[in-house]
Design a protein around this motif. Structure first.
Motif, short mmCIF file in Angstrom:
data_model
loop_
_atom_site.label_atom_id
_atom_site.label_comp_id
_atom_site.label_asym_id
_atom_site.label_seq_id
_atom_site.Cartn_x
_atom_site.Cartn_y
_atom_site.Cartn_z
N THR A 144 0.57 -1.42 -0.18
CA THR A 144 0.12 0.01 -0.15
C THR A 144 1.00 1.63 0.19
O THR A 144 0.49 1.83 -0.74
CB THR A 144 -1.17 -0.13 1.42
N LEU A 145 1.94 1.01 0.84
CA LEU A 145 2.83 2.61 1.25
C LEU A 145 3.68 3.00 -0.05
O LEU A 145 3.70 3.90 -0.52
CB LEU A 145 3.80 2.02 2.53
N CYS A 189 -4.20 9.12 2.12
CA CYS A 189 -3.31 8.82 1.51
C CYS A 189 -2.40 10.18 1.98
O CYS A 189 -0.88 9.62 2.07
CB CYS A 189 -4.03 8.97 0.39
N GLY A 190 -2.47 10.65 1.85
CA GLY A 190 -1.45 12.05 2.46
C GLY A 190 -0.67 12.36 3.64
O GLY A 190 0.44 11.87 3.43
N ALA A 243 2.96 10.41 3.87
CA ALA A 243 4.58 11.28 4.75
C ALA A 243 5.09 10.67 6.27
O ALA A 243 6.08 10.80 5.86
CB ALA A 243 3.66 12.62 5.65
N LEU A 244 4.32 9.79 6.58
CA LEU A 244 4.35 9.30 7.93
C LEU A 244 5.03 7.77 7.24
O LEU A 244 6.44 7.36 8.24
CB LEU A 244 3.51 8.29 8.61
N GLU A 287 9.60 8.34 6.80
CA GLU A 287 9.69 8.16 8.72
C GLU A 287 11.31 7.13 8.31
O GLU A 287 10.85 5.86 8.10
CB GLU A 287 9.22 8.17 9.60
N PRO A 288 12.62 7.28 8.80
CA PRO A 288 13.20 6.29 8.29
C PRO A 288 12.93 5.29 8.40
O PRO A 288 13.01 4.10 8.53
CB PRO A 288 14.22 6.62 8.96
N LYS A 289 12.38 5.09 10.12
CA LYS A 289 12.01 3.35 10.89
C LYS A 289 11.27 2.70 9.95
O LYS A 289 11.40 1.87 9.95
CB LYS A 289 12.15 3.24 12.50
#
Length: 447
Positions: A106-107, A211-212, A216-217, A220-222
């Motif tokens: 999904t992402l 979705c937006g 954005a989340l 995040e690196p992790k």
């Protein structure tokens, strides 16, 4: 049906291999049919999904596919949505390597499609009875980044099978328990104990997302690293969001029908044919009769069997074919005398010979059921030949499944047994429930 916001799009997760549903998802021992194309009540699963969402206002769909066969099978059926009055796009094949879990798929594809509004994410191996408008209201009022469609279940239903959620008074999710055993269910949900205890909210696998914000989340690196390794919605992405303080809401829907394995498929089919899914009722054609409730295609009503020369309409009128509730008969079906049908889905071109009994059963297109076969709570795939005889009837029950093009000899008795496609099964019986006959070698072990 209640329509939702017109700007909501649908994201259909259709890339799974359907391992639990074998042999329904097999066309041969080494050729997997996409879960999206599993036959169900006269259509393919993904067609029901598209129609149910379109009726609630969704007109754009994005299909997350996986691999050559999965993608080509779905596209051959749906095209770009022209037949269904919608627009359909597909994930790029170059993204397949990133689709490591439903959450990761999904992402990654949200970025590919550059989606910024709201989207309804849903699997292709379930049917739902829900109001998109009500789901959207909960989503807006809670300010959630994800709103999870939830189905209320008893502790016994949850145990070992469904992911459960703990929620606060406003319906915001505070934690997840992935497929807990019964002791763990009682520990986490003490109010659900006893005959009058509260029901437990379980994850139905359908999500309304922003979705937006989710994109954005995902930067995040992790979370980005996890999405490159393995990231499922229920077991990883949702717990990560809650753990990091992002609002995940729960919204109860009316019903979920799981189609992920043979037993669930047949139970859901029976419920749909019984009329327990109002949205499916509206999508299906009007029944031939309401009492009992059944559907017969007009071409089958005038088809004559080659033994008596009488039509199915004649047999229904004189009572020589007994049709109980929940029966759907497709096109050009031949049915002999003294046949009993109840909660049975019968595909196109099927032949059912005299004296056969079919209860709680699905028959694929062009299957042949011999005389006096007794088939209960079983799946019989397309082009299966059941060589039953009056002196040696074939008997199937307890969620047995016979794959495409298989051949059962007279006298075969299977209870809770799966037969893979194109196998020839001799007159065997007393196999342990749960046995899978996947090859000729498997059969030889039991002969």
């Amino acid at each position: 049906m209640t329509g939702g916001d017109v700007d909501t799009v649908g994201i259909i997760l259709a890339g799974g291999r359907g391992e639990r549903a074998k042999p329904i998802t097999l066309e041969s021992a080494d050729y997997i049919r996409s879960k999206a194309l599993i036959p169900f009540a006269g259509r393919r699963l993904i067609e029901w999904v598209i129609d149910a969402c379109r009726e609630q206002g969704i007109r754009r769909f994005y299909v997350v596919a996986q691999g050559l066969e999965n993608r080509s099978q779905i596209k051959l059926l749906l095209g770009h949505g022209e037949r269904y009055g919608v627009d359909v796009r597909y994930s790029r094949s170059s993204f397949d390597r990133y689709n490591v879990g439903s959450g990761a798929a999904t992402l990654h594809n949200l970025e590919q499609w550059d989606l910024t509004g709201s989207a309804l994410v849903l699997p292709v191996d379930s049917i739902f009875d829900f109001s998109l408008a009500e789901l959207q209201t909960t989503h807006r009022t809670t300010g959630a980044v994800v709103t999870v469609a939830a189905v209320a279940r008893t502790p016994v239903e949850v145990s070992g099978k469904y992911g459960a959620m703990t929620t606060d008074a406003e319906g915001r999710v505070t934690g997840f328990v992935e497929k807990p055993d019964l002791a763990r269910v009682h520990e986490v949900f003490p109010d659900a104990m006893g005959d009058t205890g509260a029901l437990i909210p379980t994850n139905a696998g359908m999500y309304l997302i922003d979705c937006g914000r989710l994109r954005a989340l995902a930067r995040e690196p992790k979370l980005m690293r996890q999405a490159q390794q393995r990231l499922d919605w229920g077991g990883e992405l949702l717990p990560w969001l809650v753990c990091h303080g992002h609002t995940v809401a729960s919204h109860h829907i009316a019903r979920l029908g799981d189609l992920g394995n043979v037993e669930d498929y047949l139970v859901t089919l029976r419920n749909v044919l019984a009329g327990d899914y109002p949205q499916m009722n509206q999508l299906m054609p009007a029944p031939h009769s309401d009492k009992p409730r059944f559907w017969v295609h007009e071409s089958s009503l005038v088809t004559r069997d080659d033994v008596t020369g009488t039509t199915l309409a004649d047999k229904i009128a004189d009572g020589s074919v007994r049709i109980g509730p929940g029966v759907r008969i497709g096109r050009h079906v031949t049915i002999g005398n003294d046949v009993r049908l109840e909660y049975a889905d019968i595909g196109d071109g099927v032949e059912v010979r005299e004296g056969a009994t079919l209860v709680g059963t699905s028959l694929g297109d062009s299957a042949v059921v011999g005389p006096y076969a007794d088939i209960k709570d079983s799946y019989v795939g397309p082009m299966v030949e059941i060589r039953s005889e009056r002196a040696q009837p074939v008997r199937l029950d307890s969620y047995s499944a016979v794959g495409d093009g298989a051949y059962l000899w007279p006298g075969t008795r299977l209870s809770g047994v799966s037969v893979y496609p194109r196998l020839k099964v001799p007159a065997i019986a007393n196999l342990p429930s749960g046995t899978r006959l996947t090859s000729s070698d498997d059969i030889l072990r039991w002969v």
